[in-house]
Design an enzyme around this catalytic site. Structure first.
Site, PDB file in Angstrom:
ATOM      1  N   TRP A 103       0.835  -1.216   0.000  1.00  0.00           N
ATOM      2  CA  TRP A 103       0.000   0.000   0.000  1.00  0.00           C
ATOM      3  C   TRP A 103       0.856   1.247   0.000  1.00  0.00           C
ATOM      4  CZ3 TRP A 103      -4.321  -1.167  -1.879  1.00  0.00           C
ATOM      5  CH2 TRP A 103      -4.966  -2.358  -1.535  1.00  0.00           C
ATOM      6  N   ASP A 170      -1.290   6.936   6.527  1.00  0.00           N
ATOM      7  CA  ASP A 170      -2.334   5.993   6.102  1.00  0.00           C
ATOM      8  C   ASP A 170      -2.516   4.997   7.251  1.00  0.00           C
ATOM      9  OD1 ASP A 170      -3.880   3.965   5.063  1.00  0.00           O
ATOM     10  OD2 ASP A 170      -2.569   3.527   3.354  1.00  0.00           O
ATOM     11  N   LYS A 194     -11.422  -1.805   7.193  1.00  0.00           N
ATOM     12  CA  LYS A 194     -10.488  -2.643   7.943  1.00  0.00           C
ATOM     13  C   LYS A 194     -10.810  -2.656   9.442  1.00  0.00           C
ATOM     14  CE  LYS A 194      -8.014  -3.410   4.207  1.00  0.00           C
ATOM     15  NZ  LYS A 194      -7.117  -2.402   3.683  1.00  0.00           N
TER      16      LYS A 194
HETATM   17  C1  PLP Z   1      -6.598  -1.833   2.365  1.00  0.00           C
HETATM   18  C2  PLP Z   1      -5.614  -0.746   2.426  1.00  0.00           C
HETATM   19  C3  PLP Z   1      -5.607   0.296   1.495  1.00  0.00           C
HETATM   20  C4  PLP Z   1      -6.547   0.345   0.312  1.00  0.00           C
HETATM   21  O1  PLP Z   1      -7.822   0.639   0.726  1.00  0.00           O
HETATM   22  P1  PLP Z   1      -9.030   0.856  -0.328  1.00  0.00           P
HETATM   23  O2  PLP Z   1     -10.064   1.485   0.552  1.00  0.00           O
HETATM   24  O3  PLP Z   1      -9.400  -0.474  -0.849  1.00  0.00           O
HETATM   25  O4  PLP Z   1      -8.553   1.768  -1.385  1.00  0.00           O
HETATM   26  C5  PLP Z   1      -4.694   1.313   1.646  1.00  0.00           C
HETATM   27  N1  PLP Z   1      -3.813   1.303   2.665  1.00  0.00           N
HETATM   28  C6  PLP Z   1      -3.772   0.312   3.572  1.00  0.00           C
HETATM   29  C7  PLP Z   1      -2.771   0.353   4.680  1.00  0.00           C
HETATM   30  C8  PLP Z   1      -4.677  -0.746   3.490  1.00  0.00           C
HETATM   31  O5  PLP Z   1      -4.649  -1.731   4.397  1.00  0.00           O
END
Ligand code: PLP
Length: 354
Positions: A103, A170, A194
């Site tokens: 990511w 993030d 998540k």
């Molecule tokens: C799952 C994830 C993403 C991507 O998320 P989306 O909402 O599917 O775009 C980005 N960063 C991290 C750390 C993730 O676990």
């Protein structure tokens, strides 16, 4: 119907009470005789949901009025692009990133289309098996970007660097899972699916004063300032994911907040890593000191036991244990809503295999 022990990495387990209440709201919202899905997002009842969904984030993260909370579309993936659009100077913009997983690498790719990205710390060449720590990010950068938890390889930042520029993180896979000083960040984002809600909405928490300083033209949907001015209703918001996220956060608040969730998460992780360490059949992909409390990625030391292990955990009612397709092996995601009992079921299966 008996519920599975759900270790899925995302979308993932949420509190049962949230499923119950959001199912009720689809049939009859607030006793209105209408579904949540058929009322205007500008109705008093939904505006109250959005207001509470925004307010509760600041209560839980202990942030003041200098921060704004947004619920946006496009997933965390769109934030990979929105962050540089809003924070990278036009012309000769430059940002510092750490490359700690898939990511993080995707975030780097998107930002690179708007300016210079310098990777100041990376574990890419070691297959992302650790979190880089010895690096700096000074005022020559417009911002610093990191990923707090590596969802796929199972590593997590235990501390954050002191940087001399804006701090962006993030937190998609560990937001609301552990206490920290959230005011050290200027911008936090997280896809809801998540640890805080269903897929379809992304949380952005941003310090207002950092916006509007790039000299860059920002297309409307990508402009945080516009979303702030419109109170997260620039366009029709994803009403159901926002509502279910609000319920999840209320559930968290009513059960001791982040501190209590952290204690539960630590107990779950200790139970599972303890078994991995003492069981000769299993090992993690990453170094011990950087192990994630949220995503426990592990593999068999003896591949010939794969069939027996897969059969055993499926028979025990476990779901979602397969590792990410890019890494293989197994991944047990221990998000807030996963009970300790589910981890115990998995550990018992691992013990019986040995
Ligand atoms: C799952 C994830 C993403 C991507 O998320 P989306 O909402 O599917 O775009 C980005 N960063 C991290 C750390 C993730 O676990």
């Amino acid at each position: 119907m008996s519920k599975k022990h759900n270790f899925s990495a995302g979308p993932c387990i949420l509190p049962q009470e949230v499923f119950q209440k959001s199912a009720e709201a689809i049939l009859d919202f607030n006793g209105m005789g209408l579904s949540l899905l058929e009322i205007s997002h500008r109705s008093k009842d939904f505006v109250a949901v959005m207001d509470e969904a925004r307010a509760i984030v600041k209560r839980l993260l202990k942030l003041g009025d200098d921060y704004e909370v947004l619920y946006l579309g496009g997933g965390a993936s769109l934030q990979f692009l929105m962050v540089p659009f809003n924070l990278m100077k036009a012309g000769n913009g430059k940002a510092a990133y750490t490359d700690t997983g898939t990511w993080a690498a995707n975030a780097i790719k998107e930002a690179s289309s708007l300016g210079t990205v310098e990777v100041v710390g990376s574990s890419r060449s070691e297959n992302y098996s650790f979190i880089p720590k010895d690096y700096q990010a000074g005022s020559e950068y417009d911002y610093f970007h990191c990923t707090s938890n590596n969802t796929i390889y199972g590593t997590q930042m235990k501390s954050f660097p002191k940087v001399d520029t804006l701090m962006v993180c993030d937190m998609s896979s560990d937001i609301f899972s552990r206490e920290m000083d959230f005011s050290q960040f200027d911008l936090i984002y997280a896809g809801a699916q998540k640890n805080m809600g269903p897929a379809g909405v992304t949380l952005v928490v941003v310090k207002k004063e950092i916006l509007g300083k790039t000299g860059r033209h920002i297309p409307s949907y990508l402009d945080y300032a516009l979303h702030i001015a419109k109170e997260s209703m620039f366009n029709t918001p994803p009403v159901f994911p926002v509502y279910a996220s609000m319920l999840t956060l209320q559930h968290l608040e009513n059960n001791g907040g982040i501190a209590a969730a952290e204690a539960r998460n630590e107990a779950k992780a200790a139970l599972l890593y303890g078994e991995i360490d003492q069981n000769p059949l299993f090992e993690t992909f990453c170094v011990k000191e950087d192990r994630s409390l949220m995503n426990v990625s592990f593999k068999l030391t003896d591949e010939s036991r794969k069939e027996a292990f897969d059969k055993a955990w499926k028979e025990a009612g476990i779901n979602g244990l397969n590792g990410h397709r890019s890494l293989g092996g197994y991944r047990a995601s221990l998000y807030n809503a996963l009970p300790l009992e589910s981890v115990q079921v998995l550990v018992d299966v691992m013990k019986s295999l040995a």
